[in-house]
Scaffold this motif. Structure first.
Motif, short mmCIF file in Angstrom:
data_model
loop_
_atom_site.label_atom_id
_atom_site.label_comp_id
_atom_site.label_asym_id
_atom_site.label_seq_id
_atom_site.Cartn_x
_atom_site.Cartn_y
_atom_site.Cartn_z
N VAL A 175 0.83 -1.21 0.00
CA VAL A 175 0.00 0.00 0.00
C VAL A 175 0.87 1.26 0.00
O VAL A 175 0.49 2.29 -0.58
CB VAL A 175 -1.00 0.01 1.18
N ALA B 81 2.06 1.62 -3.60
CA ALA B 81 0.98 1.97 -4.52
C ALA B 81 0.39 3.35 -4.26
O ALA B 81 0.05 4.08 -5.19
CB ALA B 81 -0.13 0.93 -4.42
N GLU B 82 0.28 3.74 -2.99
CA GLU B 82 -0.50 4.92 -2.64
C GLU B 82 0.31 6.10 -2.10
O GLU B 82 -0.12 7.24 -2.24
CB GLU B 82 -1.56 4.53 -1.58
N ASP B 83 1.45 5.83 -1.47
CA ASP B 83 2.10 6.94 -0.74
C ASP B 83 3.55 6.58 -0.42
O ASP B 83 3.87 6.22 0.71
CB ASP B 83 1.31 7.21 0.54
N ARG C 89 -7.24 12.49 -10.90
CA ARG C 89 -6.30 11.75 -10.08
C ARG C 89 -6.12 12.50 -8.77
O ARG C 89 -6.05 13.72 -8.73
CB ARG C 89 -4.95 11.64 -10.82
N THR D 56 -2.48 11.38 0.73
CA THR D 56 -1.57 10.47 1.41
C THR D 56 -2.37 9.39 2.13
O THR D 56 -3.60 9.47 2.25
CB THR D 56 -0.74 11.24 2.44
N LEU D 57 -1.69 8.40 2.66
CA LEU D 57 -2.36 7.38 3.46
C LEU D 57 -2.99 7.98 4.70
O LEU D 57 -4.05 7.53 5.15
CB LEU D 57 -1.36 6.28 3.86
N GLN E 234 -6.23 9.55 3.56
CA GLN E 234 -7.21 8.51 3.24
C GLN E 234 -7.75 7.85 4.50
O GLN E 234 -8.94 7.51 4.58
CB GLN E 234 -6.58 7.47 2.32
N TYR F 197 -5.26 2.11 8.55
CA TYR F 197 -5.60 2.17 7.13
C TYR F 197 -5.82 0.78 6.55
O TYR F 197 -6.81 0.53 5.85
CB TYR F 197 -4.50 2.90 6.36
N ALA G 222 -3.58 -4.06 -3.31
CA ALA G 222 -3.25 -2.63 -3.40
C ALA G 222 -3.65 -2.06 -4.75
O ALA G 222 -3.98 -0.87 -4.86
CB ALA G 222 -1.76 -2.42 -3.16
N LEU H 21 -7.21 -0.44 -4.88
CA LEU H 21 -7.56 0.59 -3.89
C LEU H 21 -8.11 1.90 -4.49
O LEU H 21 -8.98 2.52 -3.87
CB LEU H 21 -6.34 0.91 -3.02
N PRO H 22 -7.66 2.33 -5.66
CA PRO H 22 -8.25 3.58 -6.18
C PRO H 22 -9.76 3.51 -6.39
O PRO H 22 -10.45 4.52 -6.25
CB PRO H 22 -7.51 3.78 -7.52
#
Length: 239
Positions: free
Chosen positions: A85, A88-90, A118, A122-123, A126, A165, A202, A205-206
């Motif tokens: 994660v 992928a995210e942060d 887009r 950040t995590l 979120q 998270y 992951a 997740l979007p």
């Protein structure tokens, strides 16, 4: 001889409104600070996103909807899931204080160019949104998100933010948290997720309703492969 007691001046309507507003703001601050402080140690029993999903299912008269949520502690989550994660995210999760201003600027330029929207969250952001708020792009909601993000960063260590998270993120229709995602999609516990499985989770997740971990599309497969490469490039994150 008795003297008449001076009468108390009547409070004007603007004055009453100010007092009411001040009390409301103070109550909100105390309630939210106490909630975030308690969740530093206690697992969230439910989140705002889960409540909204349940309400929407009831409104739509969906008899097939089921809320799948099970908390698992930090040691019960595989290192691969934590790394995935972040990759992928942060990727700057351990460096920023809750906001990645460079990512926000890049997302703003991307969206201004008329491309597919887009985010630059950040995590931490979120986590704040999933736990306390709702979806939307209004300035009011973003302001609340920033407020809760500051509180969370001030009260929780980074490991706790990541733990929460991973436990409340949505991985499918009614599927919340890495423990239930691992059970439903792979028939195993979150502690035993491997690199590719964690990357697949992951990858959705979007948009976990459109992007399906159970039936991954070609796009999800490409995103999974990209996340695996990022995980390997980032190396040991110490989680």
């Amino acid at each position: 001889m008795f003297r008449r007691k001076p009468s108390t001046p009547a409070v004007s309507w603007p004055g009453r409104c100010f007092r009411w507003l001040r009390g409301l703001v103070l109550g909100f601050v105390l309630l939210t600070v106490a909630s975030v402080a308690l969740l530093r140690w206690l697992p969230p029993p439910i989140t705002s996103f889960m409540l909204i999903a349940q309400a929407e299912a009831i409104a739509a008269r969906r008899t097939d909807f089921r809320l799948n949520y099970h908390w698992v502690d930090w040691d019960g989550i595989s290192t691969s899931a934590k790394d995935a994660v972040i990759a992928a995210e942060d990727q700057g999760f351990f460096e920023h204080g809750g906001f990645d201003f460079q990512a926000i600027e890049q997302a703003w330029r991307h969206n201004q160019a008329g491309k597919r929207l887009r985010g630059g969250s950040t995590l931490s952001q979120q986590t704040a949104k999933n736990l306390f708020l709702y979806s939307g792009r209004s300035y009011f909601r973003k302001g609340l998100e920033a407020y809760f993000t500051v509180l969370i960063e001030a009260c929780w260590p980074k490991e706790r933010i990541l733990e929460v998270y991973l436990n409340i993120a949505q991985f499918g229709d009614g599927i919340y948290g890495v423990a239930e995602a691992a059970r439903i999609y792979f028939g195993k516990t979150a502690a035993h997720l491997d690199e590719k499985e964690a990357a697949l989770l992951a990858a959705v997740l979007p948009n976990p309703i459109v992007l399906k971990a159970g039936k991954p599309s070609a796009y999800v497969g490409r995103r999974q492969q990209w996340i695996v490469r990022q995980m390997r490039q980032l190396g040991d994150l110490g989680v």
